[in-house]
Design a protein around this motif. Structure first.
Motif, mmCIF file in Angstrom:
data_model
loop_
_atom_site.group_PDB
_atom_site.id
_atom_site.type_symbol
_atom_site.label_atom_id
_atom_site.label_comp_id
_atom_site.label_asym_id
_atom_site.label_seq_id
_atom_site.Cartn_x
_atom_site.Cartn_y
_atom_site.Cartn_z
ATOM 1 N N VAL A 192 76.537 -8.153 38.809
ATOM 2 C CA VAL A 192 76.644 -6.732 39.291
ATOM 3 C C VAL A 192 75.428 -6.029 39.586
ATOM 4 C CG1 VAL A 192 77.639 -4.440 38.459
ATOM 5 C CG2 VAL A 192 78.770 -6.568 38.022
ATOM 6 N N TYR A 193 74.532 -6.519 38.930
ATOM 7 C CA TYR A 193 72.985 -5.610 39.144
ATOM 8 C C TYR A 193 72.459 -6.081 40.639
ATOM 9 C CZ TYR A 193 72.417 -4.484 34.185
ATOM 10 O OH TYR A 193 72.576 -3.906 32.794
ATOM 11 N N ILE A 194 73.024 -7.380 40.881
ATOM 12 C CA ILE A 194 72.491 -7.937 42.340
ATOM 13 C C ILE A 194 73.237 -6.906 43.311
ATOM 14 C CG2 ILE A 194 72.485 -9.698 43.826
ATOM 15 C CD1 ILE A 194 72.109 -11.636 41.395
ATOM 16 N N VAL A 195 74.401 -6.674 43.164
ATOM 17 C CA VAL A 195 75.162 -5.889 43.925
ATOM 18 C C VAL A 195 74.482 -4.616 44.217
ATOM 19 C CG1 VAL A 195 77.195 -4.664 44.550
ATOM 20 C CG2 VAL A 195 77.317 -6.983 43.530
ATOM 21 N N GLY A 196 74.196 -3.904 43.019
ATOM 22 C CA GLY A 196 73.516 -2.542 43.182
ATOM 23 C C GLY A 196 72.309 -2.734 43.778
ATOM 24 N N ILE A 197 71.426 -3.589 43.626
ATOM 25 C CA ILE A 197 70.043 -3.733 44.165
ATOM 26 C C ILE A 197 70.402 -4.042 45.635
ATOM 27 C CG2 ILE A 197 68.329 -5.248 44.462
ATOM 28 C CD1 ILE A 197 68.496 -5.918 41.354
ATOM 29 N N CYS A 198 71.349 -4.790 45.998
ATOM 30 C CA CYS A 198 71.479 -4.883 47.546
ATOM 31 C C CYS A 198 72.001 -3.645 48.058
ATOM 32 C CB CYS A 198 72.432 -5.768 47.890
ATOM 33 S SG CYS A 198 71.843 -7.702 47.536
ATOM 34 N N ILE A 199 72.725 -2.830 47.479
ATOM 35 C CA ILE A 199 73.250 -1.471 48.028
ATOM 36 C C ILE A 199 71.946 -0.646 48.220
ATOM 37 C CG2 ILE A 199 74.677 0.396 47.602
ATOM 38 C CD1 ILE A 199 76.823 -1.446 46.503
ATOM 39 N N ALA A 200 71.152 -0.653 47.056
ATOM 40 C CA ALA A 200 70.090 0.393 46.966
ATOM 41 C C ALA A 200 68.960 0.095 48.104
ATOM 42 C CB ALA A 200 69.326 0.207 45.756
ATOM 43 N N VAL A 201 68.857 -1.279 48.279
ATOM 44 C CA VAL A 201 67.863 -1.740 49.632
ATOM 45 C C VAL A 201 68.427 -1.339 50.763
ATOM 46 C CG1 VAL A 201 66.908 -3.665 50.490
ATOM 47 C CG2 VAL A 201 66.810 -3.617 48.051
ATOM 48 N N CYS A 202 69.575 -1.580 50.950
ATOM 49 C CA CYS A 202 70.285 -1.243 52.262
ATOM 50 C C CYS A 202 70.282 0.410 52.604
ATOM 51 C CB CYS A 202 71.594 -1.866 52.449
ATOM 52 S SG CYS A 202 71.765 -3.718 52.569
ATOM 53 N N GLY A 203 70.570 0.984 51.575
ATOM 54 C CA GLY A 203 70.469 2.408 51.712
ATOM 55 C C GLY A 203 69.365 3.096 51.851
ATOM 56 N N ASN A 204 68.022 2.528 51.382
ATOM 57 C CA ASN A 204 66.708 3.054 51.536
ATOM 58 C C ASN A 204 66.416 2.443 52.923
ATOM 59 O OD1 ASN A 204 65.655 4.445 49.061
ATOM 60 N ND2 ASN A 204 66.102 2.372 48.134
ATOM 61 N N PHE A 205 66.940 1.627 53.236
ATOM 62 C CA PHE A 205 66.583 1.130 54.637
ATOM 63 C C PHE A 205 67.046 2.106 55.638
ATOM 64 C CE2 PHE A 205 66.818 -1.726 58.442
ATOM 65 C CZ PHE A 205 65.336 -2.111 58.568
ATOM 66 N N LEU A 206 68.171 2.255 55.599
ATOM 67 C CA LEU A 206 68.988 3.150 56.216
ATOM 68 C C LEU A 206 68.216 4.741 56.480
ATOM 69 C CD1 LEU A 206 72.711 2.760 55.886
ATOM 70 C CD2 LEU A 206 71.529 2.576 58.051
ATOM 71 N N ILE A 207 67.747 5.297 55.234
ATOM 72 C CA ILE A 207 66.846 6.223 55.155
ATOM 73 C C ILE A 207 65.781 6.175 56.158
ATOM 74 C CG2 ILE A 207 65.610 7.743 53.618
ATOM 75 C CD1 ILE A 207 67.918 7.133 51.587
ATOM 76 N N SER A 208 65.314 5.194 56.021
ATOM 77 C CA SER A 208 63.785 4.936 56.834
ATOM 78 C C SER A 208 64.226 4.983 58.203
ATOM 79 C CB SER A 208 62.928 3.837 56.442
ATOM 80 O OG SER A 208 63.904 2.548 56.535
ATOM 81 N N ILE A 209 65.162 4.196 58.577
ATOM 82 C CA ILE A 209 65.646 4.449 60.195
ATOM 83 C C ILE A 209 66.024 5.683 60.655
ATOM 84 C CG2 ILE A 209 67.178 3.680 61.608
ATOM 85 C CD1 ILE A 209 67.422 0.933 60.312
ATOM 86 N N SER A 210 66.620 6.548 59.682
ATOM 87 C CA SER A 210 67.110 7.810 60.062
ATOM 88 C C SER A 210 65.953 8.719 60.220
ATOM 89 C CB SER A 210 68.074 8.351 58.967
ATOM 90 O OG SER A 210 67.330 8.912 57.785
ATOM 91 N N LEU A 211 64.833 8.605 59.212
ATOM 92 C CA LEU A 211 63.672 9.328 59.341
ATOM 93 C C LEU A 211 62.785 9.093 60.631
ATOM 94 C CD1 LEU A 211 62.415 9.502 55.728
ATOM 95 C CD2 LEU A 211 63.457 11.293 56.882
ATOM 96 N N ASN A 212 62.926 7.711 61.060
ATOM 97 C CA ASN A 212 62.189 7.657 62.356
ATOM 98 C C ASN A 212 62.772 7.907 63.468
ATOM 99 O OD1 ASN A 212 59.705 5.958 62.063
ATOM 100 N ND2 ASN A 212 61.022 5.234 60.450
ATOM 101 N N ILE A 213 64.393 8.091 63.593
ATOM 102 C CA ILE A 213 65.183 8.439 64.502
ATOM 103 C C ILE A 213 64.850 10.014 64.761
ATOM 104 C CG2 ILE A 213 67.642 9.178 65.119
ATOM 105 C CD1 ILE A 213 68.227 6.145 64.217
ATOM 106 N N GLN A 214 64.697 10.615 63.421
ATOM 107 C CA GLN A 214 64.751 12.093 63.769
ATOM 108 C C GLN A 214 63.211 12.338 64.276
ATOM 109 O OE1 GLN A 214 65.810 12.949 59.748
ATOM 110 N NE2 GLN A 214 67.402 14.090 60.182
ATOM 111 N N LYS A 215 62.075 11.918 63.760
ATOM 112 C CA LYS A 215 60.987 12.051 64.316
ATOM 113 C C LYS A 215 60.872 11.679 65.756
ATOM 114 C CE LYS A 215 56.002 11.346 63.937
ATOM 115 N NZ LYS A 215 55.023 10.532 63.342
ATOM 116 N N TYR A 216 61.549 10.837 66.156
ATOM 117 C CA TYR A 216 61.622 10.398 67.636
ATOM 118 C C TYR A 216 61.997 11.357 68.557
ATOM 119 C CZ TYR A 216 63.086 8.053 71.783
ATOM 120 O OH TYR A 216 63.149 8.015 73.184
ATOM 121 N N THR A 217 63.268 12.017 67.806
ATOM 122 C CA THR A 217 63.753 13.246 68.571
ATOM 123 C C THR A 217 63.079 14.449 68.522
ATOM 124 O OG1 THR A 217 66.021 12.371 67.680
ATOM 125 C CG2 THR A 217 65.853 14.691 68.448
#
Length: 105
Positions: free
Chosen positions: A3-28
């Motif tokens: 179950v911890y591995i599921v949480g880790i994977c979700i957190a890593v994917c969530g943080n990766f989405l956040i970094s993509i979103s920040l770069n999209i916003q800066k590009y805009t």
């Protein structure tokens, strides 16, 4: 433990989405300032960045349900590292030694 591995994977994917979103916003922001036409918040791409940030934060919130905060919270550094890499590739920013080593190199 699985179950911890599921949480880790979700957190890593969530943080990766956040970094993509920040770069999209800066590009805009950069694109809109070069054009000088409309405010950035009228751009669909900027709102796509906001949506991705919301999904990433929702992923982080969900990850706390699968793993303890002492395991999930430090994974926030994934968004910092991913933002540095994405900004170099996507936004053509330069990577300086202080970006890698910090202010005290």
């Amino acid at each position: 433990m699985e179950v911890y591995i599921v949480g880790i994977c979700i957190a890593v994917c969530g943080n990766f989405l956040i970094s993509i979103s920040l770069n999209i916003q800066k590009y805009t922001h950069v694109r809109q300032s070069q054009r000088g036409t409309k405010p950035y918040y009228t751009s669909r791409l900027w709102w796509c960045g906001i949506l991705l940030m919301g999904l990433g934060e929702l992923g982080n919130f969900a990850a706390y349900g699968f793993a303890p905060a002492s395991l999930i919270a430090p994974l926030g550094c994934v968004s910092v590292i991913a933002s540095a890499v994405i900004s170099v590739v996507f936004l053509k920013e330069t990577l300086r030694a202080s970006d890698i080593l910090g202010d005290y190199y």
